[in-house]
Design an enzyme around this catalytic site. Structure first.
Site, short mmCIF file in Angstrom:
data_model
loop_
_atom_site.label_atom_id
_atom_site.label_comp_id
_atom_site.label_asym_id
_atom_site.label_seq_id
_atom_site.Cartn_x
_atom_site.Cartn_y
_atom_site.Cartn_z
N GLY A 166 9.37 11.44 7.92
CA GLY A 166 9.38 10.15 6.45
C GLY A 166 9.63 9.03 6.54
O GLY A 166 8.82 7.88 6.97
N GLU A 204 4.55 5.47 -0.03
CA GLU A 204 5.06 3.68 0.40
C GLU A 204 6.50 3.18 1.33
O GLU A 204 6.27 2.08 0.13
CB GLU A 204 4.13 3.13 -0.64
CG GLU A 204 2.71 3.95 -0.38
CD GLU A 204 1.23 2.51 -0.85
OE1 GLU A 204 1.87 1.00 -0.66
OE2 GLU A 204 0.41 2.88 -1.27
#
Ligand SMILES: Cc1cc2nc3c(=O)[nH]c(=O)nc-3n(C[C@H](O)[C@H](O)[C@H](O)COP(=O)(O)OP(=O)(O)OC[C@H]3O[C@@H](n4cnc5c(N)ncnc54)[C@H](O)[C@@H]3O)c2cc1C
Length: 388
Positions: free
Chosen positions: A130, A368
């Protein structure tokens, strides 16, 4: 680029009217049904929203970063699920091709993306990768047979926005298995119809109903070598970071728009709602919440415009883009919280839509690059600059 200020003003005005007249009235239906109506998607395509940042030579509007930010300020004034559909293509899905693609890749894909015929997803995150995206495990092994040069891709991508609708994936995969870091990663264009791709069940999310994410599983998926972005291996992580740098300004601009909408709704409610014989807007403790929010929204707007202008001028804005994303997303969360407070009990129940925004905007601090990752990026860049 829209060179003429009147044309830009007219375009922004048309987006403002579209948001007010078409999207705001559909917010509740979209949240209830978890679907954006087809006629709205068709209108978005007709307005050119899918091609906002794609050059005019490929059929897009070719907006500068500053112009894109101005559009996102307007688009933010409704449920962020609407933005997610075209904004993922504009913000991150198409940018890898636009920034680092070969002329042939641009010619083939950009016109289809600009028209909205193809929706693009950006596939970086994995179950085990991640925040530490450079540790991704999806691998692409080069091979060749009678059908030509290609890559065999295996791996799973997680939380991929628009995966259920995407016609094209910008995929980051490891081509050098001996290099476990960023330098072993390459970027690919993968068409949805390619055999070996399975899209998982859409995730059940906290908010932004109408926008969908899912796993994308690659099993011996055969991608033509011609779809290696830029035609070179090992540059994919750099491409992804360039895409995210731009995407962070885009997301920050959306945060500003949503915060402005929530604040406008909170102000209207505070002026109308009476307690102790007077509108609650007359109470200084309520005014403090309104004023704090106004100040923060204004600061975020200025930051976004400044970073966008600098990027348009060719400056390296890696630090500024992270500052914008960090400040604007955290600001948006604070404004959402104050807006619920100003609405009181009505802010907690669904009728006024404020609790929906409260859930929707939580995502901005996560995707993001989380707020913590933005902090790391900013501090690392500061230290690097200082030790030059
Ligand atoms: C709705 C949604 C849409 C998304 N869309 C996309 C998409 O289109 N494409 C895509 O590729 N990804 C997408 N993502 C993935 C998203 O970018 C990741 O969820 C995000 O980067 C965080 O990764 P993670 O969930 O694995 O959290 P983790 O990396 O496991 O982080 C968990 C917590 O640890 C913290 N943390 C981790 N590392 C550090 C560190 N070094 N220092 C301090 N704190 C740290 C994080 O800040 C966070 O608070 C999406 C996610 C969601 C929820």
């Amino acid at each position: 680029m829209i060179r003429d200020p009147d044309t830009l003003a007219a375009f922004l005005d048309s987006v403002r009217r579209f948001v007010k007249e078409r999207l705001v009235p559909a917010e509740n239906t979209v949240a209830d049904t978890d679907e954006i109506p087809e006629d709205i998607v068709a209108d978005m395509k007709a307005m050119g929203l899918f091609g906002l940042t794609i050059p005019e030579s490929y059929g897009g509007l070719g907006l500068t970063m500053e112009e894109e930010a101005l559009v996102m300020f307007e688009m933010g004034r409704t449920s962020p699920a609407f933005r997610s559909l075209f904004g993922t293509t504009v913000g991150i899905g198409s940018q890898g091709i636009l920034i680092d693609g070969t002329p042939a890749q641009k010619d083939k894909y950009l016109p289809l993306l600009a028209s909205g015929e193809l929706i693009a997803s950006f596939a970086l995150t994995e179950p085990e990768a991640g925040s530490d995206a450079a540790s991704l495990r999806t691998n692409a092994r080069r091979a060749s047979d009678e059908h030509g040069e290609h890559y065999i891709v295996n791996g799973t991508k997680r939380f991929i926005t628009n995966a259920p609708h995407a016609g094209l994936f910008t995929l980051m995969a490891r081509t050098d298995l001996n290099n476990k870091g960023a330098g072993g990663v390459s970027a690919f264009i993968v068409e949805r119809g390619t055999p070996g791709i399975t899209i998982g069940k859409p995730d059940r999310k906290m908010g932004q109903r109408g926008a969908h994410t899912a796993d994308v599983i690659f099993e011996n998926c055969r991608v033509p070598a011609a779809n290696l972005i830029g035609g070179k291996e090992g540059l994919g992580f750099k491409t992804a970071m360039k895409v995210l740098e731009k995407g962070r300004i885009h997301i920050a601009a959306i945060c500003v728009g949503v915060a402005e909408r929530m604040l406008e709704d909170a102000l209207a409610y505070a002026m109308e709602r009476k307690q102790f014989g007077q509108p609650i807007a007359e109470f200084q403790l309520v005014q403090a919440m309104l004023a704090e929010s106004k100040m923060e929204v204004y600061a975020a707007r200025c930051m976004v415009v400044d970073a966008a202008r600098r990027r348009d001028a060719g400056e390296n804005v890696a630090t500024e883009a992270s500052c914008c994303k960090l400040f604007a997303s955290e600001m948006c969360g604070r404004v959402a919280d104050r807006a619920v407070q100003i609405f009181g009990g009505s802010g907690y129940v669904a009728d006024h839509g404020i609790e929906r925004f409260y859930r929707d905007v939580r995502l901005f601090r996560i995707y993001e690059g989380t707020s913590q990752i933005q902090q790391l990026v900013i501090a690392r860049n500061m230290i690097r600059e200082a030790t030059r």
